[in-house]
Write a protein that holds these residues in place. Structure first.
Motif, short mmCIF file in Angstrom:
data_model
loop_
_atom_site.label_atom_id
_atom_site.label_comp_id
_atom_site.label_asym_id
_atom_site.label_seq_id
_atom_site.Cartn_x
_atom_site.Cartn_y
_atom_site.Cartn_z
N GLY A 125 -37.85 4.76 -93.81
CA GLY A 125 -38.53 5.78 -93.03
C GLY A 125 -38.22 7.18 -93.51
O GLY A 125 -39.12 8.01 -93.65
N CYS A 126 -36.94 7.44 -93.79
CA CYS A 126 -36.55 8.77 -94.27
C CYS A 126 -37.17 9.07 -95.63
O CYS A 126 -37.64 10.19 -95.89
CB CYS A 126 -35.02 8.86 -94.37
SG CYS A 126 -34.17 8.82 -92.78
N LYS A 151 -42.38 7.36 -88.27
CA LYS A 151 -41.67 7.89 -87.10
C LYS A 151 -41.45 6.80 -86.05
O LYS A 151 -40.40 6.78 -85.38
CB LYS A 151 -42.45 9.06 -86.51
CG LYS A 151 -41.66 9.89 -85.48
CD LYS A 151 -40.26 10.29 -86.00
CE LYS A 151 -40.26 11.18 -87.20
NZ LYS A 151 -40.66 12.55 -86.95
N SER A 152 -42.40 5.86 -85.91
CA SER A 152 -42.17 4.71 -85.04
C SER A 152 -40.98 3.90 -85.55
O SER A 152 -40.11 3.47 -84.78
CB SER A 152 -43.42 3.82 -84.98
OG SER A 152 -44.51 4.51 -84.40
N LEU A 153 -40.93 3.71 -86.86
CA LEU A 153 -39.83 2.97 -87.47
C LEU A 153 -38.49 3.64 -87.20
O LEU A 153 -37.52 2.98 -86.80
CB LEU A 153 -40.08 2.85 -88.97
CG LEU A 153 -39.00 2.17 -89.81
CD1 LEU A 153 -38.82 0.72 -89.39
CD2 LEU A 153 -39.35 2.26 -91.30
N SER A 180 -41.62 -1.24 -91.93
CA SER A 180 -41.10 -0.88 -93.26
C SER A 180 -42.06 -1.33 -94.35
O SER A 180 -42.34 -0.59 -95.30
CB SER A 180 -39.72 -1.53 -93.49
OG SER A 180 -38.78 -1.08 -92.55
N GLY A 181 -42.58 -2.57 -94.21
CA GLY A 181 -43.54 -3.06 -95.18
C GLY A 181 -44.80 -2.23 -95.24
O GLY A 181 -45.35 -1.98 -96.32
N VAL A 216 -31.19 -2.61 -90.26
CA VAL A 216 -31.52 -1.33 -89.62
C VAL A 216 -31.30 -0.18 -90.59
O VAL A 216 -32.12 0.75 -90.67
CB VAL A 216 -30.66 -1.14 -88.35
CG1 VAL A 216 -30.92 0.22 -87.72
CG2 VAL A 216 -30.93 -2.24 -87.34
N ALA A 217 -30.20 -0.26 -91.35
CA ALA A 217 -29.94 0.79 -92.34
C ALA A 217 -31.05 0.86 -93.38
O ALA A 217 -31.53 1.95 -93.74
CB ALA A 217 -28.60 0.53 -93.02
N GLY A 218 -31.50 -0.31 -93.87
CA GLY A 218 -32.58 -0.33 -94.84
C GLY A 218 -33.87 0.23 -94.28
O GLY A 218 -34.58 1.01 -94.94
#
Length: 587
Positions: free
Chosen positions: A392-393, A353-355, A472-473, A385-387
């Motif tokens: 996250g989704c 959610k932070s991401l 993301s990592g 940003v898209a990645g």
């Protein structure tokens, strides 16, 4: 590594003192350089993280343990406690580490996004940011109910200022007013609840309260529990105490929204978890059933409302309500797998959610566009940003090999182990709707074409990119090595909640070890993998259908209930508190 447990325990107050010191210094250092406040903030949180890392082996090692430190040496005498205590158990330590680590990344992001503000503004921002993060760490480590109320209030005061930070925006001022009113009511409920327990038992230390309540839970105690759950449930954004959350999370700057949604709301869940297991005996109250009902309703309503939103940050805010419901469901199972999964999901939620809020902040800050209907074509413009947004989704959706798959699977196992099949089915429905809501957001913002060019479009700065990549990592890492995380952190966290007598004994003794709890997880569970495939497929169909159809009647009905009036939301809070007290008393 620190060799003695006494030395490790004595460092616990330092984890809060470092960011508090940074908060004091930030406005002063802003007079020398406008970047210094945020740099000091990052250093303070890194220092807190380092101290927590030194203490962590004593808490997570050999199946889990507990460290306690009594301020001023005012330790227990014959089981009675006068002093304020900090106690680190695996459940609280996990939350504290997440707050310090992710808080540092959010400050790094803020250095890039908000670097153009003036000196006074950056000094004030850094001060409030560190106050809030310090309060979250303190709430994770405190072993005293009144001290928990104090950290609740520190977090609340900081959140008012951060929500209304850009006062020239009417939405920010309105959101700050709502959070002030509703959180003040919640704080009053917590204060009265703590007062009732102190009046009845002469204790505020959580361990001492557990020992006092073990034999008998009276009517006044149940009223106190209801008030405490309502108060901390408001901080968590659980329904019906959630009225402040969508506005506050939407109005705040990107890193603040991430701090609110990724970390601050978890304070409420951590507090409710402690009350339900480590203070009150679950055998004498229906608290787990109440958590299950509130969790299922929050998961479903939050997901439906997220699907209905056009504003990106508001969509993510309603999804936060849904995820808080998932956490409550995990606790409500009362099973080791469910509680371990809830703790795991608490960390995963903080990450993904932070991401997502940082991604949303990057979009709105650099394009000036907030509505999904006005977005599009961002994949080619900002592939990083898209990645990050897709990662996250996918983690929220529970797609392997991301962390959400592990935590959701554990909660599913907890529901099946406790034979709660209806909540299990409803949680799957909520997960499907969540996939549809986030899939719709990803499609509208990144993958569909946009005919017109954006009026303004800036490139990402290094600090923003670093934060997105690290988060993301971490979403991937927590899904790749689940066995290590479960065995050394999540299973001990579940043990600390499931063995309250041992927790109470160890806190009063100053140190102790936890009983071993086995939490099984099989990555290749065909049932879980099949559920993911079906959920993603049905979620995609629901996304496509929702994009082409008129708004369904249930969605319109929920919209009508969410009037935006603080009076209505205060009434919901009061009604929810009364309903929980009634359920505790007569269920």
């Amino acid at each position: 590594m620190i060799t003695t447990t006494a030395a490790a325990g004595s460092l616990l107050p330092l984890t809060v003192a470092l960011p508090l010191t940074g908060a004091v210094l930030a406005p002063l250092l802003a007079r020398l350089s406008k970047r210094l406040p945020l740099i000091v903030s990052a250093l303070g949180l890194v220092g807190s993280l380092a101290v927590l890392a030194l203490i962590a082996p004593h808490v997570y090692g050999t199946g889990g343990g507990i460290l306690a430190h009594y301020m001023g040496g005012w330790g227990p005498v014959h089981g009675a406690v006068l002093g304020i205590a900090f106690a680190a158990d695996p459940f609280g330590m996990t939350f504290a580490l997440a707050c310090a680590g992710i808080g540092t990344l959010l400050v790094v992001y803020a250095l890039s996004e908000l670097g153009g503000l003036g000196e006074r503004e950056l000094g004030a921002f850094a001060c409030l940011f560190q106050l809030l993060d310090a309060a979250l760490i303190g709430s994770a480590l405190t072993a005293d109910l009144f001290n928990l109320f104090v950290w609740f209030e520190v977090a609340a005061l900081a959140s008012y200022g951060l929500t209304g930070f850009f006062l020239e925006r009417p939405i920010a001022l309105e959101a700050a007013f709502k959070i002030a009113i509703l959180t003040t009511i919640a704080a009053f409920a917590v204060f009265i609840g703590a007062g009732l327990l102190y009046t009845g038992h002469g204790a505020l230390n959580l361990a001492q309260l557990h020992n006092a309540l073990a034999a008998h839970v009276g009517t006044a105690d149940l009223v106190a529990l209801g008030l405490l759950v309502a108060g901390f449930g408001t901080k968590a954004g659980l329904i019906p105490f959630h009225g402040w959350l969508p506005d506050a999370h939407t109005a705040a700057p990107g890193p603040v929204s991430a701090l609110f949604s990724g970390l601050m709301v978890n304070l409420g869940i951590v507090a409710v978890g402690r009350l339900a297991f480590q203070v009150f005996p679950t055998s004498q109250t229906p608290i787990l059933g109440i958590l299950m009902v509130v969790g299922v309703v929050s998961a479903l309503v939050g997901a439906i409302m997220a699907l209905a939103q056009d504003e990106l940050k508001r969509l993510l805010a309603y999804d936060t309500i849904s995820q808080m419901g998932v956490l409550a469901i995990g606790l409500g199972t009362g099973a080791a797998s469910g509680i371990a999964g809830s703790t795991y999901h608490l960390v995963n939620h903080a990450l993904f959610k932070s991401l997502l809020f940082l991604c949303a902040g990057a979009i709105t800050h650099r394009t000036g566009v907030t509505k999904l209907s006005e977005m599009g074509g961002l994949l080619g413009r900002w592939p990083w940003v898209a990645g990050a947004f897709v990662v996250g989704c996918a983690s929220i959706a529970g797609i392997p090999p991301l962390g959400g798959y592990v935590s959701l699977s554990l909660i599913h196992h907890g529901l099946l182990e406790s034979h709660q099949y209806l909540p299990y089915a409803l949680m799957l429905v909520a997960q499907l709707i969540t996939i549809a809501a986030l899939g719709r957001a990803a499609w509208l913002a990144f993958f569909r074409e946009r005919e017109e060019e954006y009026e303004r479009s800036e490139s990402l700065r290094p600090g923003m990119l670093i934060s997105l990549l690290v988060l993301s990592g971490c979403c991937i890492a927590f899904g790749v090595v689940p066995g290590t995380v479960i065995d050394h952190a999540m299973a001990p966290a579940a043990s600390g909640l499931l063995h309250p007598q041992q927790y109470a004994h160890d806190v009063l003794a100053g140190v102790g070890s936890l009983s071993h709890v086995v939490v099984d997880f099989h990555y290749t569970d065909l049932m879980e993998l099949g559920l993911i495939v079906v959920s993603v497929g049905l979620g995609a169909l629901l996304t496509a259908g929702y994009l082409r159809s008129k708004e369904p009647l249930p969605v319109r009905a929920l919209r009508a209930v969410h009037t935006g009036s603080v009076n209505d939301y205060a009434a919901f809070l009061a009604a929810g508190a009364v309903a929980i007290i009634a359920a505790l008393r007569w269920a």
